[in-house]
Design an enzyme around this catalytic site. Structure first.
Site, short mmCIF file in Angstrom:
data_model
loop_
_atom_site.label_atom_id
_atom_site.label_comp_id
_atom_site.label_asym_id
_atom_site.label_seq_id
_atom_site.Cartn_x
_atom_site.Cartn_y
_atom_site.Cartn_z
CB ALA A 1 48.39 56.35 45.89
CG LEU B 1 47.16 31.41 46.10
CD1 LEU B 1 46.89 30.20 47.17
CD2 LEU B 1 48.32 31.35 45.16
N GLY C 1 44.66 43.52 44.85
CA GLY C 1 45.64 43.06 45.54
C GLY C 1 46.10 44.25 46.37
CG ASP C 2 47.39 47.85 44.94
OD1 ASP C 2 48.35 47.32 45.15
OD2 ASP C 2 47.18 48.40 43.90
CB ALA D 1 38.40 46.07 45.82
NE ARG E 1 32.27 48.75 46.11
CZ ARG E 1 32.29 49.26 47.33
NH1 ARG E 1 33.31 49.89 47.65
NH2 ARG E 1 31.23 48.79 48.36
CB SER F 1 37.60 49.51 43.07
OG SER F 1 38.97 48.89 43.53
O1 RIB Z 1 47.62 47.36 41.31
C1 RIB Z 1 47.11 48.29 40.66
C2 RIB Z 1 47.94 49.40 40.45
O2 RIB Z 1 49.18 49.14 39.62
C3 RIB Z 1 47.15 50.35 39.42
O3 RIB Z 1 46.45 51.27 40.15
C4 RIB Z 1 48.55 50.95 38.59
O4 RIB Z 1 48.58 52.32 39.05
C5 RIB Z 1 49.59 49.90 39.00
O5 RIB Z 1 50.35 50.72 39.85
#
Ligand code: RIB
Length: 318
Positions: free
Chosen positions: A40, A208, A238-239, A269, A272, A278
């Site tokens: 998500a 990194l 990272g996401d 990000a 925040r 964030s």
């Molecule tokens: O990468 C961060 C995420 O890892 C968090 O939002 C948590 O839900 C886990 O999936």
């Protein structure tokens, strides 16, 4: 169009002076919940990067924990393909964030386990599929192979770290990892560049942290130094990187340009709180990039440090 297939979690977050060691209890601050889950989060990051319609395949329980996650996805204009589990609760993550912004995360996957190979929507119209490893590996492999056969570009953020079956690696166009994940997949303890060179994926990007990131892209090594920030909360950074990078690539950006944008989005990000809360909008990222005025000597020093961290000589000049 980008399809993200992955997890959705409600994050239960407490900030504390430090992350507790095994057996230790720490007194933290107020407890907060935030919409999260790597799938998500990455879908929100794609959507906020702008210019590309983003869809998310994710599974939820029939419970109140799903509501804030779905509201956040809707607010980000992510088109949701929900799977409802009657038996399993919406995924949850228990997160401690330190004063330095570092985190420790434990996930209770719940309904994320209900995502099955047959849930993949038709792939017509999608240019990219972005996957992670918080949903069953069997489904991740099936989605990657179906997308490869359909001519869709397949990207995997191999988080949380686990060794990957060769059939999954063979289906990938782009692998996104951090240092720990890279070592786990490469299966040896060489330098970062040696690990990258040992993988047979057309493009591999390793993030990194404060050093920046490095990519082996169709045989060429690329480096992007980190933007200096004071981190408040690194959850979801990272996401943000993965989603922003895929959004950029799907719109035809060259890899160096996409790495720069994704690094800036991820740096913002970190300043925040929360995961989806964030993730910056494209306008904020562009404004941040325009404010970066480090001197040539500072840039050269940061690049030398990054190259040497990756196991290369600090400079390319003799
Ligand atoms: O990468 C961060 C995420 O890892 C968090 O939002 C948590 O839900 C886990 O999936």
């Amino acid at each position: 169009m980008i399809l993200v297939a992955g997890s959705a979690n409600l994050d239960f977050v407490v900030r504390a002076q430090h992350i507790p060691a095994p057996g230790e209890t720490v007194l933290g601050q107020d407890f907060q919940t935030y919409p999260g889950g790597k799938g998500a989060n990455q879908a929100v990051a794609c959507a906020r990067a702008g210019g590309v319609s983003t869809h998310l395949l994710a599974a939820f329980g029939n419970d109140a924990f799903a509501t804030p996650i779905e509201a956040s996805l809707q607010q980000a204009q992510v088109v949701l393909h929900p799977v409802r589990s009657a038996q399993l609760a919406t995924g949850t993550a228990f997160i401690c964030v330190s004063e330095q912004g570092e985190n420790a995360i434990t996930v209770a996957p719940g309904a994320n386990q209900a995502l099955r190979p047959q849930h993949l929507p038709p792939l017509q119209g999608f240019s990219h599929l972005l996957l992670q490893l918080e949903t069953p590996l069997e489904s991740v492999c099936a989605y990657a192979q179906a997308a490869q056969q359909a001519g869709v570009c397949v990207a995997l953020n191999a988080a949380p770290a686990q060794p990957l079956p060769p059939a999954l690696l063979d289906a990938l166009d782009l692998l996104l990892v951090n240092e720990t994940e890279l070592a786990c997949i490469a299966g040896h303890a060489g330098s970062i560049v040696e690990c990258l060179q040992g993988l047979q994926v057309p493009s591999v990007v390793v993030t990194l942290g404060a050093h920046g990131c490095c990519a082996l892209h169709h045989g060429a090594l690329l480096f992007q130094t980190a933007f200096p920030i004071t981190p408040l909360d690194t959850t979801g950074a990272g996401d943000t990187f993965c989603g922003a990078l895929c959004a950029q690539l799907s719109q035809g950006a060259a890899m160096p340009e996409a790495l720069r944008y994704a690094s800036a989005a991820s740096a913002l990000a970190c300043t925040r709180a929360g995961a989806q809360t964030s993730i910056p909008e494209a306008a904020d990222v562009r404004a941040f990039l325009q404010q970066q005025h480090s001197s040539d000597s500072a840039q050269h020093a940061a690049l030398a440090q990054l190259r040497s961290f990756c196991g290369l000589p600090a400079t390319t000049t003799p």
